[in-house]
Design a protein around this motif. Structure first.
Motif, PDB file in Angstrom:
ATOM      1  N   LEU A 244       3.454   6.260  -5.247  1.00  0.00           N
ATOM      2  CA  LEU A 244       2.966   5.635  -6.476  1.00  0.00           C
ATOM      3  C   LEU A 244       4.044   4.916  -7.274  1.00  0.00           C
ATOM      4  N   VAL A 245       5.321   5.124  -6.931  1.00  0.00           N
ATOM      5  CA  VAL A 245       6.415   4.675  -7.790  1.00  0.00           C
ATOM      6  C   VAL A 245       6.482   3.155  -7.933  1.00  0.00           C
ATOM      7  N   PHE A 246       6.009   2.419  -6.926  1.00  0.00           N
ATOM      8  CA  PHE A 246       6.082   0.952  -6.991  1.00  0.00           C
ATOM      9  C   PHE A 246       4.773   0.327  -7.480  1.00  0.00           C
ATOM     10  N   ASP A 247       3.914   1.160  -8.092  1.00  0.00           N
ATOM     11  CA  ASP A 247       2.661   0.694  -8.699  1.00  0.00           C
ATOM     12  C   ASP A 247       1.741  -0.033  -7.725  1.00  0.00           C
ATOM     13  N   PRO A 248       1.446   0.572  -6.584  1.00  0.00           N
ATOM     14  CA  PRO A 248       0.500  -0.076  -5.653  1.00  0.00           C
ATOM     15  C   PRO A 248      -0.907  -0.027  -6.209  1.00  0.00           C
TER      16      PRO A 248
ATOM     17  N   ASN B 216      14.969   9.169  -2.694  1.00  0.00           N
ATOM     18  CA  ASN B 216      13.730   8.944  -1.943  1.00  0.00           C
ATOM     19  C   ASN B 216      12.765   8.076  -2.734  1.00  0.00           C
ATOM     20  N   LEU B 217      12.667   8.342  -4.036  1.00  0.00           N
ATOM     21  CA  LEU B 217      11.760   7.561  -4.876  1.00  0.00           C
ATOM     22  C   LEU B 217      12.297   6.153  -5.118  1.00  0.00           C
ATOM     23  N   ALA B 218      13.601   6.026  -5.162  1.00  0.00           N
ATOM     24  CA  ALA B 218      14.201   4.716  -5.415  1.00  0.00           C
ATOM     25  C   ALA B 218      14.086   3.781  -4.217  1.00  0.00           C
TER      26      ALA B 218
ATOM     27  N   ILE C 108       0.844  -1.187   0.000  1.00  0.00           N
ATOM     28  CA  ILE C 108       0.000   0.000   0.000  1.00  0.00           C
ATOM     29  C   ILE C 108       0.884   1.242   0.000  1.00  0.00           C
ATOM     30  N   GLY C 109       0.586   2.202  -0.881  1.00  0.00           N
ATOM     31  CA  GLY C 109       1.288   3.484  -0.873  1.00  0.00           C
ATOM     32  C   GLY C 109       0.687   4.395   0.180  1.00  0.00           C
ATOM     33  N   MET C 110       1.528   5.268   0.777  1.00  0.00           N
ATOM     34  CA  MET C 110       1.060   6.116   1.872  1.00  0.00           C
ATOM     35  C   MET C 110       1.621   7.525   1.709  1.00  0.00           C
ATOM     36  N   VAL C 111       0.742   8.524   1.846  1.00  0.00           N
ATOM     37  CA  VAL C 111       1.153   9.924   1.807  1.00  0.00           C
ATOM     38  C   VAL C 111       0.690  10.594   3.099  1.00  0.00           C
ATOM     39  N   PHE C 112       1.649  11.226   3.813  1.00  0.00           N
ATOM     40  CA  PHE C 112       1.357  11.869   5.088  1.00  0.00           C
ATOM     41  C   PHE C 112       1.358  13.388   4.934  1.00  0.00           C
ATOM     42  N   GLN C 113       0.798  14.073   5.933  1.00  0.00           N
ATOM     43  CA  GLN C 113       0.768  15.527   5.915  1.00  0.00           C
ATOM     44  C   GLN C 113       2.173  16.116   6.003  1.00  0.00           C
ATOM     45  N   ASN C 114       3.056  15.468   6.777  1.00  0.00           N
ATOM     46  CA  ASN C 114       4.401  16.006   6.980  1.00  0.00           C
ATOM     47  C   ASN C 114       5.412  15.481   5.954  1.00  0.00           C
ATOM     48  N   TYR C 115       4.905  14.881   4.869  1.00  0.00           N
ATOM     49  CA  TYR C 115       5.702  14.405   3.736  1.00  0.00           C
ATOM     50  C   TYR C 115       6.521  13.157   4.066  1.00  0.00           C
ATOM     51  N   ALA C 116       7.193  13.117   5.232  1.00  0.00           N
ATOM     52  CA  ALA C 116       7.973  11.945   5.666  1.00  0.00           C
ATOM     53  C   ALA C 116       9.048  11.548   4.651  1.00  0.00           C
ATOM     54  N   LEU C 117       9.667  12.542   4.031  1.00  0.00           N
ATOM     55  CA  LEU C 117      10.778  12.270   3.110  1.00  0.00           C
ATOM     56  C   LEU C 117      12.083  12.142   3.900  1.00  0.00           C
ATOM     57  N   PHE C 118      13.008  11.331   3.385  1.00  0.00           N
ATOM     58  CA  PHE C 118      14.310  11.191   4.044  1.00  0.00           C
ATOM     59  C   PHE C 118      15.153  12.426   3.715  1.00  0.00           C
ATOM     60  N   PRO C 119      15.524  13.230   4.725  1.00  0.00           N
ATOM     61  CA  PRO C 119      16.223  14.498   4.438  1.00  0.00           C
ATOM     62  C   PRO C 119      17.635  14.311   3.889  1.00  0.00           C
ATOM     63  N   HIS C 120      18.285  13.171   4.202  1.00  0.00           N
ATOM     64  CA  HIS C 120      19.672  12.949   3.770  1.00  0.00           C
ATOM     65  C   HIS C 120      19.749  12.367   2.356  1.00  0.00           C
ATOM     66  N   MET C 121      18.591  12.054   1.753  1.00  0.00           N
ATOM     67  CA  MET C 121      18.560  11.502   0.404  1.00  0.00           C
ATOM     68  C   MET C 121      18.106  12.557  -0.602  1.00  0.00           C
TER      69      MET C 121
ATOM     70  N   VAL D 257      11.687   5.668 -11.485  1.00  0.00           N
ATOM     71  CA  VAL D 257      11.919   6.961 -10.844  1.00  0.00           C
ATOM     72  C   VAL D 257      11.718   8.082 -11.857  1.00  0.00           C
ATOM     73  N   LYS D 258      12.238   7.894 -13.051  1.00  0.00           N
ATOM     74  CA  LYS D 258      12.096   8.895 -14.108  1.00  0.00           C
ATOM     75  C   LYS D 258      10.624   9.126 -14.440  1.00  0.00           C
ATOM     76  N   LYS D 259       9.857   8.040 -14.587  1.00  0.00           N
ATOM     77  CA  LYS D 259       8.428   8.156 -14.905  1.00  0.00           C
ATOM     78  C   LYS D 259       7.666   8.836 -13.769  1.00  0.00           C
ATOM     79  N   ALA D 260       8.026   8.503 -12.525  1.00  0.00           N
ATOM     80  CA  ALA D 260       7.334   9.092 -11.370  1.00  0.00           C
ATOM     81  C   ALA D 260       7.590  10.594 -11.290  1.00  0.00           C
ATOM     82  N   LEU D 261       8.812  11.020 -11.547  1.00  0.00           N
ATOM     83  CA  LEU D 261       9.132  12.449 -11.527  1.00  0.00           C
ATOM     84  C   LEU D 261       8.402  13.189 -12.640  1.00  0.00           C
ATOM     85  N   GLU D 262       8.305  12.563 -13.794  1.00  0.00           N
ATOM     86  CA  GLU D 262       7.566  13.179 -14.903  1.00  0.00           C
ATOM     87  C   GLU D 262       6.079  13.279 -14.582  1.00  0.00           C
TER      88      GLU D 262
END
Length: 375
Positions: free
Chosen positions: A155-159, A102-104, A84-97, A121-126
């Motif tokens: 969405l990058v892993f096609d859930p 992050n997408l990979a 399952i893909g998950m999107v949070f309010q605080n983004y939860a991105l890895f700051p050191h990446m 990753v390329k398709k997701a960014l586009e």
């Protein structure tokens, strides 16, 4: 709200959740989410909507009942194995990446080849219109750009299923509205199932195929956005979604799907009888401000008219809000598009209002919001 769980992407079957063994945060929930549907769980704080999302994600465990994903029970399936893909309010991105890293990450966890990872990753960014920002770190992005990356990572892993928990709450109004249309566009393009939690009524109305309105751990209404707004099933939904004039009264007469209601000041109004209250029972009349006509012409006279006194008129750009003293109440509001407003009104001026009987809905007498703090 029931249905064949083998045909639904998600199915809650008699699901309850309690933390103390006494109070149910979610109370015997039955809900189907069809494959490819955009369903919003809408409600105030403490209504149970976020707890439902967390149980679906696997971060909370149901006290009783079962949750199915494509017909398969998942109560005892670990979160990382639910795909399952998950999107949070605080983004939860890895700051050191970087953005690309992050997408990979979710692709590396799934042991995809380097070539597949690069391609996805390329398709997701586009998809989120950020193809040139793959080498930046999250701190170098705006809030809107970070949220786009968070959506892309989900969405990058096609859930088959993506969960979104108040994902736009940290954005300013203009950017939030822009992102609403972006997420809706992505959903329509990909056809992925989305379960979206929000307390923002306009957001739910704008984005959703279906809205589940929550209060006190139960679904109060499950319907398309227009139906939830235009034909609320009870007084809570009517008051929570959009602006609404509420008039308490007693059912005086019932005839088919219509009734007559005596208000607190003694006036009697005709209404559509949505309530099951018998003659002599309490009800709340619901009348949307935009359904009221100011000074209806004689040939276009509505079924119901009332004489009131202007308390105030406020210009709000595309429309004006006219506050009227009527039926012994000061807070009665009329909303009129300025393009059709023939003149302005002075405070204290007499005013005639009109509306159709079917637009005045007699609902249950119970009202109020859940006051809990557990979402």
């Amino acid at each position: 709200m029931g249905g064949d769980k083998t045909l639904a992407s998600v199915n809650f079957a008699n699901v309850s959740k309690t933390y103390d063994g006494k109070t149910s945060v979610v109370d015997e929930l039955n809900l189907d989410v069809r494959e490819g549907e955009f369903l919003s769980m809408l409600g105030p704080s403490g209504s149970g909507k976020t707890t439902c999302l967390m149980m679906l994600a696997g971060f909370e465990t149901a006290t009783s009942g079962e949750i199915f994903l494509d017909g398969r029970p998942i109560n005892r399936v670990a979160p990382q194995r639910r795909n399952i893909g998950m999107v949070f309010q605080n983004y939860a991105l890895f700051p050191h990446m970087t953005v690309a890293e992050n997408l990979a990450f979710p692709l590396q966890v799934r042991n995809l080849s380097k070539a597949d990872i690069t391609s996805k990753v390329k398709k997701a960014l586009e998809m989120v219109e950020l193809p040139h920002l793959g080498n930046r770190r999250p701190a170098q992005l705006s809030g809107g750009q970070q949220q786009r990356v968070a959506v892309a990572r989900a969405l990058v892993f096609d859930p088959k299923l993506v969960l979104m928990d108040e994902p736009l709450g940290a954005l300013d109004k203009q950017l939030r509205e822009q992102m609403q249309y972006e997420i809706k566009r992505i959903h329509e393009r990909l056809g992925v199932t989305i379960v979206y939690v929000t307390h923002d009524q306009a957001e739910a109305l704008t984005m959703s195929d279906t809205i589940a309105v929550f209060n006190f751990g139960k679904i109060q209404q499950l319907a398309k956005p227009a139906e939830v707004y235009e034909t609320p099933s009870n007084s809570f939904v009517a008051q929570f979604i959009g602006e609404n004039n509420v008039l308490p009264g007693i059912v005086e007469e019932r005839s088919g799907d219509l009734c007559k209601v005596r208000l607190e000041n003694g006036d009697v109004l005709g209404a559509l009888a949505v309530t099951s209250a018998p003659v002599g029972g309490a009800t709340l009349l619901s009348l949307r401000p935009e359904r009221i006509i100011v000074e209806p012409s004689a040939e276009n006279r509505q079924h119901t008219t009332a004489q009131g006194e202007v308390v105030d008129q406020i210009y709000v750009g595309d429309h004006s809000r006219i506050q009227v003293r009527v039926f012994g109440r000061h807070e009665f509001v009329v909303k009129v598009q300025n393009a059709s407003l023939r003149r302005t009104f002075d405070k204290g001026e007499a005013i005639t209002l009109g509306w159709q009987v079917k637009d005045c809905r007699a609902l249950d007498s119970a009202s109020g919001y859940s006051q809990g703090h557990v979402q």
